[in-house]
Scaffold this active site. Structure first.
Site, mmCIF file in Angstrom:
data_model
loop_
_atom_site.group_PDB
_atom_site.id
_atom_site.type_symbol
_atom_site.label_atom_id
_atom_site.label_comp_id
_atom_site.label_asym_id
_atom_site.label_seq_id
_atom_site.Cartn_x
_atom_site.Cartn_y
_atom_site.Cartn_z
ATOM 1 C CB CYS A 68 7.573 10.523 -3.596
ATOM 2 S SG CYS A 68 7.725 8.845 -2.761
ATOM 3 C CD GLU A 106 -4.191 15.848 -3.060
ATOM 4 O OE1 GLU A 106 -4.036 15.529 -4.221
ATOM 5 O OE2 GLU A 106 -3.318 16.741 -1.516
ATOM 6 N NE ARG A 144 7.390 7.583 1.118
ATOM 7 C CZ ARG A 144 7.741 6.298 0.210
ATOM 8 N NH1 ARG A 144 6.759 5.011 0.043
ATOM 9 N NH2 ARG A 144 8.967 5.677 0.371
ATOM 10 C CE LYS A 161 1.532 6.316 -2.260
ATOM 11 N NZ LYS A 161 2.080 6.302 -3.154
ATOM 12 C CB SER A 211 1.420 -4.557 0.391
ATOM 13 O OG SER A 211 2.218 -3.105 1.000
ATOM 14 C CE LYS A 238 -0.330 2.311 -2.218
ATOM 15 N NZ LYS A 238 0.808 2.281 -3.097
ATOM 16 C CE1 TYR A 295 1.706 -5.864 -5.216
ATOM 17 C CE2 TYR A 295 -0.272 -5.047 -4.128
ATOM 18 C CZ TYR A 295 1.240 -5.008 -4.281
ATOM 19 O OH TYR A 295 1.534 -3.936 -4.193
ATOM 20 N NE ARG A 313 6.289 2.646 2.474
ATOM 21 C CZ ARG A 313 5.180 3.988 3.491
ATOM 22 N NH1 ARG A 313 6.151 4.285 4.973
ATOM 23 N NH2 ARG A 313 5.126 4.777 2.828
#
Length: 326
Positions: free
Chosen positions: A131, A234, A218, A196, A275, A249, A314, A206
């Site tokens: 990222c 954060e 990450r 996150k 997801s 998330k 979704y 992904r």
């Protein structure tokens, strides 16, 4: 038995009408933000194998998708781009004719009342899948901020209603807010991926976004799943830097964090029902192990109950249909 004294809670559960009368938490199609994956080319509808019911679509199918959402009462969409070209600095992310920019312009031209959220990150556009900018195997924070701000400005120019940066670089909200303000987009809000986690629940995404890191992981910029207090630090940083929404998330395994964030800040809280959470239920439903409708609506309700004002999911289309049937 005549000497017992106890509360009769069941009195308020005696019928559907009674249960509906005292219900505390409600789901509405307007609560949902539907993620869509847009690809270059024409006549493309490619199913994402690990996410049953989710497709990558080309621009010529985009209007049909948007009309379906509006017909279901869903008023918001978050756009993810899958470019044909990738390079070390993710230049397609901030190109005026990048796939996300083209999608935003098309959506706003045809559906001006639909709220378009632009995912602002580099991982789908870099050949290394991270990222930010890479130097000697390290993700550089500050040089990445410049590119993220450029991406946000290009998305705002294309007509995005909300900028949603998901990269987790330190200072990303401040950099993007500054870039937007300096380019005349003071009124465009920032929906920050404030909390996150470096989660195992992202795998199917992904596949959909073609954003798997080509080396390492990450964990140096996304949060440790074991940490709770860090989430407030954060989120507090992003609030001070000018965030207008706070995303948590993933959602399902972090409902405690969502409640902490809701209790700590007055901004709208957004749950990202990711997801992996989606695909597990789809797989179980396809095997006949769970009642998909019941479990999805229960899961989404739990996110609202935990403090979410909005839910990126979704499941949005199915959930909206089921809510209309109730």
């Amino acid at each position: 038995m005549m000497d017992l004294h106890f509360a009769r809670h069941r009195r308020l559960r005696s019928s559907e009408g009674m249960r509906a009368m005292i219900r505390e938490t409600f789901l509405r199609p307007e609560d949902f933000i539907y993620p869509i994956f847009v690809v270059e080319g024409e006549h493309k509808r490619k199913a994402v194998a690990s996410m049953p019911g989710v497709e990558q679509v080309s621009l010529d199918h985009l209007n049909g998708e948007m009309q379906e959402l509006l017909d279901l009462g869903i008023r918001s969409v978050i756009v993810f781009g899958v470019p044909d070209h990738k390079d070390a600095v993710g230049s397609e992310a901030y190109h005026d004719h990048g796939i996300v920019q083209k999608a935003i312009r098309q959506i706003k031209a045809g559906f001006p009342d639909l709220v378009v959220v632009a995912d602002t990150c580099l991982c789908q556009y870099t050949d290394h899948g991270h990222c930010g900018v890479i130097e000697e195997g390290k993700i550089l924070n500050d040089p990445s901020l410049d590119l993220l701000a450029r991406t946000a400005v290009s998305q705002a120019k294309a007509g995005a209603d909300i900028i949603a940066p998901s990269n987790m670089m330190d200072g990303f909200v401040a950099a993007i807010r500054k870039g937007l303000d300096e380019n005349g987009f003071e009124e465009i809000p920032v929906m920050s991926y404030a909390v996150k986690y470096a989660s195992a629940f992202y795998g199917p995404f992904r596949d959909a976004a073609h954003s798997t890191p080509q080396f390492g992981d990450r964990k140096t910029y996304q949060m440790d799943p074991a940490n709770r207090i860090e989430a407030i630090r954060e989120a507090e940083s992003d609030v001070k830097e000018g965030a207008d929404f706070l995303i948590v998330k993933p959602a399902l395994s972090y409902l405690d964090i969502m409640r902490d964030v809701k209790n700590s800040f007055s901004l709208p809280v957004v749950a990202y029902n990711v997801s992996g959470e989606y695909s597990m239920i789809k797989a179980a439903a396809q095997n006949g192990w769970v009642d998909e409708r019941a479990i999805v609506l229960e899961k989404l309700t739990s996110m609202k109950r935990a403090g979410a004002d909005l839910i990126i999911t979704y499941h949005a289309k199915d959930a909206a249909r089921w809510l209309k049937e109730q």
